[in-house]
Scaffold this active site. Structure first.
Site, PDB file in Angstrom:
ATOM      1  N   LYS A  11      -0.413  67.296  -4.565  1.00  0.00           N
ATOM      2  CA  LYS A  11      -1.657  67.075  -3.824  1.00  0.00           C
ATOM      3  C   LYS A  11      -2.854  67.775  -4.492  1.00  0.00           C
ATOM      4  CE  LYS A  11       0.648  66.393   0.652  1.00  0.00           C
ATOM      5  NZ  LYS A  11       0.675  66.792   2.092  1.00  0.00           N
ATOM      6  N   TYR A  51      -1.117  56.753   4.355  1.00  0.00           N
ATOM      7  CA  TYR A  51      -0.720  57.578   5.504  1.00  0.00           C
ATOM      8  C   TYR A  51      -0.895  56.826   6.823  1.00  0.00           C
ATOM      9  CZ  TYR A  51       0.057  61.993   2.985  1.00  0.00           C
ATOM     10  OH  TYR A  51       0.568  62.993   2.190  1.00  0.00           O
ATOM     11  N   PHE A  59      -4.957  64.995  13.009  1.00  0.00           N
ATOM     12  CA  PHE A  59      -5.362  65.471  11.683  1.00  0.00           C
ATOM     13  C   PHE A  59      -5.520  64.344  10.667  1.00  0.00           C
ATOM     14  CE2 PHE A  59      -0.720  65.948  12.129  1.00  0.00           C
ATOM     15  CZ  PHE A  59      -0.273  65.147  11.076  1.00  0.00           C
ATOM     16  N   ARG A  87      13.143  67.193  -0.282  1.00  0.00           N
ATOM     17  CA  ARG A  87      12.649  67.840   0.945  1.00  0.00           C
ATOM     18  C   ARG A  87      13.021  69.327   0.944  1.00  0.00           C
ATOM     19  NH1 ARG A  87       8.877  65.095   3.836  1.00  0.00           N
ATOM     20  NH2 ARG A  87       9.355  66.627   5.446  1.00  0.00           N
ATOM     21  N   THR A  93       6.843  71.794   6.258  1.00  0.00           N
ATOM     22  CA  THR A  93       5.452  71.331   6.217  1.00  0.00           C
ATOM     23  C   THR A  93       4.462  72.503   6.257  1.00  0.00           C
ATOM     24  OG1 THR A  93       6.191  69.388   7.464  1.00  0.00           O
ATOM     25  CG2 THR A  93       3.812  69.753   7.320  1.00  0.00           C
ATOM     26  N   ARG A 104       6.392  74.905  -1.191  1.00  0.00           N
ATOM     27  CA  ARG A 104       5.361  75.220  -0.199  1.00  0.00           C
ATOM     28  C   ARG A 104       5.299  76.728   0.091  1.00  0.00           C
ATOM     29  NH1 ARG A 104       6.387  69.784   3.424  1.00  0.00           N
ATOM     30  NH2 ARG A 104       4.654  68.548   2.611  1.00  0.00           N
ATOM     31  N   GLU A 128       7.130  53.613  -0.382  1.00  0.00           N
ATOM     32  CA  GLU A 128       6.119  54.496  -0.983  1.00  0.00           C
ATOM     33  C   GLU A 128       6.097  54.361  -2.512  1.00  0.00           C
ATOM     34  OE1 GLU A 128       5.850  57.916   2.483  1.00  0.00           O
ATOM     35  OE2 GLU A 128       6.764  58.445   0.569  1.00  0.00           O
TER      36      GLU A 128
HETATM   37  P1  GDP Z   1       5.636  66.331   5.645  1.00  0.00           P
HETATM   38  O1  GDP Z   1       6.583  65.145   5.677  1.00  0.00           O
HETATM   39  O2  GDP Z   1       6.368  67.653   5.544  1.00  0.00           O
HETATM   40  O3  GDP Z   1       4.564  66.196   4.590  1.00  0.00           O
HETATM   41  O4  GDP Z   1       4.892  66.419   7.062  1.00  0.00           O
HETATM   42  P2  GDP Z   1       4.332  65.304   8.101  1.00  0.00           P
HETATM   43  O5  GDP Z   1       4.854  63.931   7.759  1.00  0.00           O
HETATM   44  O6  GDP Z   1       4.566  65.829   9.480  1.00  0.00           O
HETATM   45  O7  GDP Z   1       2.750  65.355   7.845  1.00  0.00           O
HETATM   46  C1  GDP Z   1       2.173  64.711   6.726  1.00  0.00           C
HETATM   47  C2  GDP Z   1       1.102  65.614   6.165  1.00  0.00           C
HETATM   48  O8  GDP Z   1       0.048  65.737   7.117  1.00  0.00           O
HETATM   49  C3  GDP Z   1       1.519  67.064   5.887  1.00  0.00           C
HETATM   50  O9  GDP Z   1       2.169  67.237   4.645  1.00  0.00           O
HETATM   51  C4  GDP Z   1       0.179  67.773   5.915  1.00  0.00           C
HETATM   52  O10 GDP Z   1      -0.541  67.618   4.668  1.00  0.00           O
HETATM   53  C5  GDP Z   1      -0.557  67.019   7.005  1.00  0.00           C
HETATM   54  N1  GDP Z   1      -0.437  67.721   8.290  1.00  0.00           N
HETATM   55  C6  GDP Z   1       0.655  67.832   9.095  1.00  0.00           C
HETATM   56  N2  GDP Z   1       0.382  68.571  10.191  1.00  0.00           N
HETATM   57  C7  GDP Z   1      -0.931  68.935  10.057  1.00  0.00           C
HETATM   58  C8  GDP Z   1      -1.820  69.700  10.872  1.00  0.00           C
HETATM   59  O11 GDP Z   1      -1.465  70.217  11.943  1.00  0.00           O
HETATM   60  N3  GDP Z   1      -3.103  69.843  10.407  1.00  0.00           N
HETATM   61  C9  GDP Z   1      -3.535  69.295   9.221  1.00  0.00           C
HETATM   62  N4  GDP Z   1      -4.798  69.457   8.825  1.00  0.00           N
HETATM   63  N5  GDP Z   1      -2.725  68.554   8.448  1.00  0.00           N
HETATM   64  C10 GDP Z   1      -1.440  68.385   8.858  1.00  0.00           C
END
Ligand code: GDP
Length: 140
Positions: A11, A51, A59, A87, A93, A104, A128
């Site tokens: 990213k 997304y 968010f 993962r 996350t 991370r 994807e």
């Molecule tokens: P991932 O699969 O671990 O990437 O997580 P998710 O699918 O739940 O969320 C996708 C992406 O959204 C995350 O990697 C973060 O960049 C973003 N994201 C998730 N939760 C939050 C949040 O609470 N606030 C913000 N600003 N971004 C978030």
């Protein structure tokens, strides 16, 4: 476990801090092979398409603006159980919850600016990968 492919994105927070090589080393040390890779700049519209599954989340605007805020490195990782393995290498996350040694835990700045994306299931991975790559660009 079968050989799989998964979509990874380094990213903008990580490309800005010149961390591409350190992150790629984590993938390779875990036995994941980078079989396709390119550095691109997403438009906000492209980030919203990618997304789309999150479009109702609070968010969504912040996430898609961030993903278009600088270059990203999109890549296909291949290996045994690559989706789950990636993962694990990525970590949770929220970097506060990420296990020591994960990408991370070491590099993410916040829950939003968390350095990497990885597909969450084999079917998602196929969709994807097709979003960013043609078959000709993937060399295993
Ligand atoms: P991932 O699969 O671990 O990437 O997580 P998710 O699918 O739940 O969320 C996708 C992406 O959204 C995350 O990697 C973060 O960049 C973003 N994201 C998730 N939760 C939050 C949040 O609470 N606030 C913000 N600003 N971004 C978030």
């Amino acid at each position: 476990m079968a050989t799989e492919r998964t979509l990874s994105i380094i990213k903008p927070d990580a490309t800005r801090r010149n961390l591409t090589g350190k992150i790629n080393a984590k993938f390779e040390e875990a036995g994941l092979r980078i079989v396709a890779q390119k550095r691109i700049r997403l438009s906000v519209d492209q980030a919203q398409q990618f997304y789309a599954v999150h479009k109702e989340r609070p968010f969504f605007g912040e996430l898609t603006e961030f993903m278009a805020s600088g270059p990203v490195v999109v890549q296909v990782l291949e290996g045994e159980g690559a989706v789950q393995k990636n993962r694990q290498v990525m970590g949770a996350t929220n970097p506060k919850d990420a296990a020591p040694g994960t990408i991370r835990a070491e590099f993410a700045e916040s829950v939003g600016e968390n350095s990497v994306h990885g597909s969450d299931a084999p079917e998602t991975a196929r969709e994807e990968i097709a979003f960013f790559f043609s078959g000709l660009e993937i060399v295993g």
